[in-house]
Scaffold this active site. Structure first.
Site, PDB file in Angstrom:
ATOM      1  N   LYS A  81       0.845  -1.197   0.000  1.00 14.61           N
ATOM      2  CA  LYS A  81       0.000   0.000   0.000  1.00 14.61           C
ATOM      3  C   LYS A  81       0.881   1.247   0.000  1.00 14.61           C
ATOM      4  CE  LYS A  81      -3.985   1.657   2.733  1.00 14.61           C
ATOM      5  NZ  LYS A  81      -4.843   1.309   3.884  1.00 14.61           N
ATOM      6  N   SER A 156      -9.567   0.889   3.006  1.00 15.92           N
ATOM      7  CA  SER A 156      -8.811   1.730   2.093  1.00 15.92           C
ATOM      8  C   SER A 156      -7.675   0.999   1.389  1.00 15.92           C
ATOM      9  CB  SER A 156      -8.221   2.912   2.872  1.00 15.92           C
ATOM     10  OG  SER A 156      -7.302   2.439   3.858  1.00 15.92           O
ATOM     11  N   SER A 180      -9.961  -1.343   7.134  1.00 16.50           N
ATOM     12  CA  SER A 180      -9.290  -1.173   5.839  1.00 16.50           C
ATOM     13  C   SER A 180      -8.442  -2.351   5.374  1.00 16.50           C
ATOM     14  CB  SER A 180      -8.430   0.096   5.861  1.00 16.50           C
ATOM     15  OG  SER A 180      -9.254   1.236   5.872  1.00 16.50           O
TER      16      SER A 180
END
Length: 471
Positions: A81, A156, A180
């Site tokens: 990420k 996310s 997330s």
């Protein structure tokens, strides 16, 4: 090898490289080839660093030939990420504001994986500033679900979930502040571990909420998550909130049996108002756990809606505090949905925030008392399978806000309590969308969750199923 390199698990490919059955170079090439096929459909990567990845893989192969082994991930290509700082590399955090931000430090979690020998493949897409449950991003477009590209990935850690599911990386770091890691794991059909607050250092990871943020992996299997946790967990002088609590043998835990373990099924909240197919998968999962030797019992939990609301209050206030200067100086550089959520956080009174924080300890004590007789609690990760990108977007109609609230209803209480939770692929809807169940554990007892998750995966094949390349 019997499997294509890209289709192996992290544990399998690490072993194959270590035993010189595969080279890091051919493994990296295999992933890059698959990324070239899938990325135009998924938008899962923020950056693809093919040339430098192949050079690093060649260097890893040369080291191995010379007898130098860096660690358990020697030569394994991974992408993470794009909010984990890597000194000298851009970390966009999914935003315009940090589009050209080049950190001078490397996050502790990432550094520990680099020290173990991983090869940097690129960076993965995410919701803007990791603040969004769907995978929408106003600046860089939505990430798409490999099982059906019209549907969301969850956020996310959207790129992490999508890329692991499509076998574009063997695993990926995500972050979990309100769900997330668990949302993308559930919606994309991969395994995701939300760690106990303080178990893994947050130093060098973009902050969102200082009280709720956690670092954890998404991977194909519980065994792969255990390998990554073993490498990352533990105290860190760069993060004063990181715990000195003793570590467990996480990889060893994945070999354990379910016999003698008690798993609690909530009597309310997590079983209320479920989509019919999520309810079916929950029943089927419980049946498998029972068949494998677990003792299934009912548990009555304290009011989870209060926990969910408290989690939202804390997140809103702390995120607004972090972003206050940029909201004043650069409001035009935020996406409308993220800016609105951040501005709402400015309206949370200090007294309300402090009351929520003071309640955290008593709420955890009440939860521990209610679950004293069980090793873990099982619940759906979300009440619904993945909605479409269109119906969950800002302009998705009058039901969109309520849908967004519903997505993370079952994840937020766990964040407020700071507990660990492992989401495992547990079935599919009749239309072919994945459904995940979360196992909620006791503080710092990730090992038991990994035992249950690995045992479930030995008895099922949901984690092995592959999405098809869109035509």
């Amino acid at each position: 090898m019997s499997l294509e390199p890209a289709l192996m698990t992290l544990t399998e490919v690490a072993r194959a490289i270590a035993m010189k059955q595969l080279s890091s170079h051919e493994v990296t090439r295999a992933l890059l080839s698959r990324i070239a096929q899938w990325q135009p459909h998924l938008n899962a990567f923020m950056s693809i660093e093919a040339e430098s990845a192949l050079k690093a893989a060649e260097a890893a192969d040369a080291e191995l030939a010379a007898g130098k082994v860096r660690g358990p991930l020697h030569g394994v290509p991974l992408a993470h990420k794009d909010m984990y700082y890597d000194a000298g590399h851009v970390a966009t955090c999914g935003s315009l504001i940090r589009r050209d931000f080049v950190p001078t430090v490397t996050s502790t979690a990432l550094q520990r994986l680099k020290d173990a020998g991983q090869v940097r493949l690129g960076t993965l897409h995410l919701a803007e500033f990791a603040y969004g449950p769907t995978g929408h991003n106003a600046h860089y477009g939505p990430v798409r679900n490999p099982w059906n590209v019209a549907h969301i990935t969850g956020g996310s850690s959207s790129g992490s979930g999508s890329a692991v599911a499509a076998r574009l990386t063997y695993a990926a770091l995500g972050s979990d502040t309100g769900g997330s890691i668990r949302m993308p794991a559930h919606f994309c059909g991969v395994t995701g571990l939300k760690t106990t607050v303080g178990r893994v250092s947050r130093a060098g990871a973009m902050p969102l909420s200082q009280s709720l943020d956690t670092v954890g992996p998404l991977a194909r299997t519980a065994e792969d998550c255990a390998l990554l946790l073993a490498l990352m967990a533990g105290a860190d002088p760069a993060d004063s909130t990181c715990s000195h609590e003793p570590l467990s043998d996480y990889v060893g835990a994945t070999k354990g049996s379910l016999k003698g373990l008690k798993i609690g099924v909530p009597t309310s909240f997590y079983v209320d108002d479920l989509d019919a197919e999520v309810a079916r998968v929950l029943d089927e999962t419980i049946a498998v756990l029972k068949r494998e030797g677990a003792d299934i019992v009912k548990v009555e939990l304290p009011d989870q809606r209060q926990l969910s609301s408290a989690s939202q209050l804390v997140l809103a206030a702390e995120a607004a505090a972090f972003h206050k200067r940029w909201m004043i100086e650069r409001p035009q550089d935020y996406g409308p949905q993220v800016l609105m959520r951040l501005q709402n956080g400015l309206a949370v009174p200090a007294i309300t925030y402090l009351e929520a924080m003071r309640w955290r300890g008593p709420a955890l004590a009440a939860h521990n008392a209610a679950t004293a007789g069980v090793n873990a609690v099982i619940a759906p990760a979300s009440p619904v399978p993945a909605p479409t990108i269109e119906e969950s977007d800002v302009g998705g109609g009058p039901n969109a806000p309520a849908l967004l609230q519903r997505l993370t209803l079952f994840t937020r209480p766990v964040n407020f309590l700071g507990l660990p939770s492992l989401t495992v692929p547990s079935g599919f809807t009749r239309s072919g969308l994945p459904v995940g169940m979360q196992l909620i554990g006791r503080s710092f007892d990730e090992a038991t969750l990994l035992t249950i998750g690995a045992a479930f995966q030995r008895a099922t094949d949901y984690h092995d199923r592959l999405p098809k390349l869109p035509s």
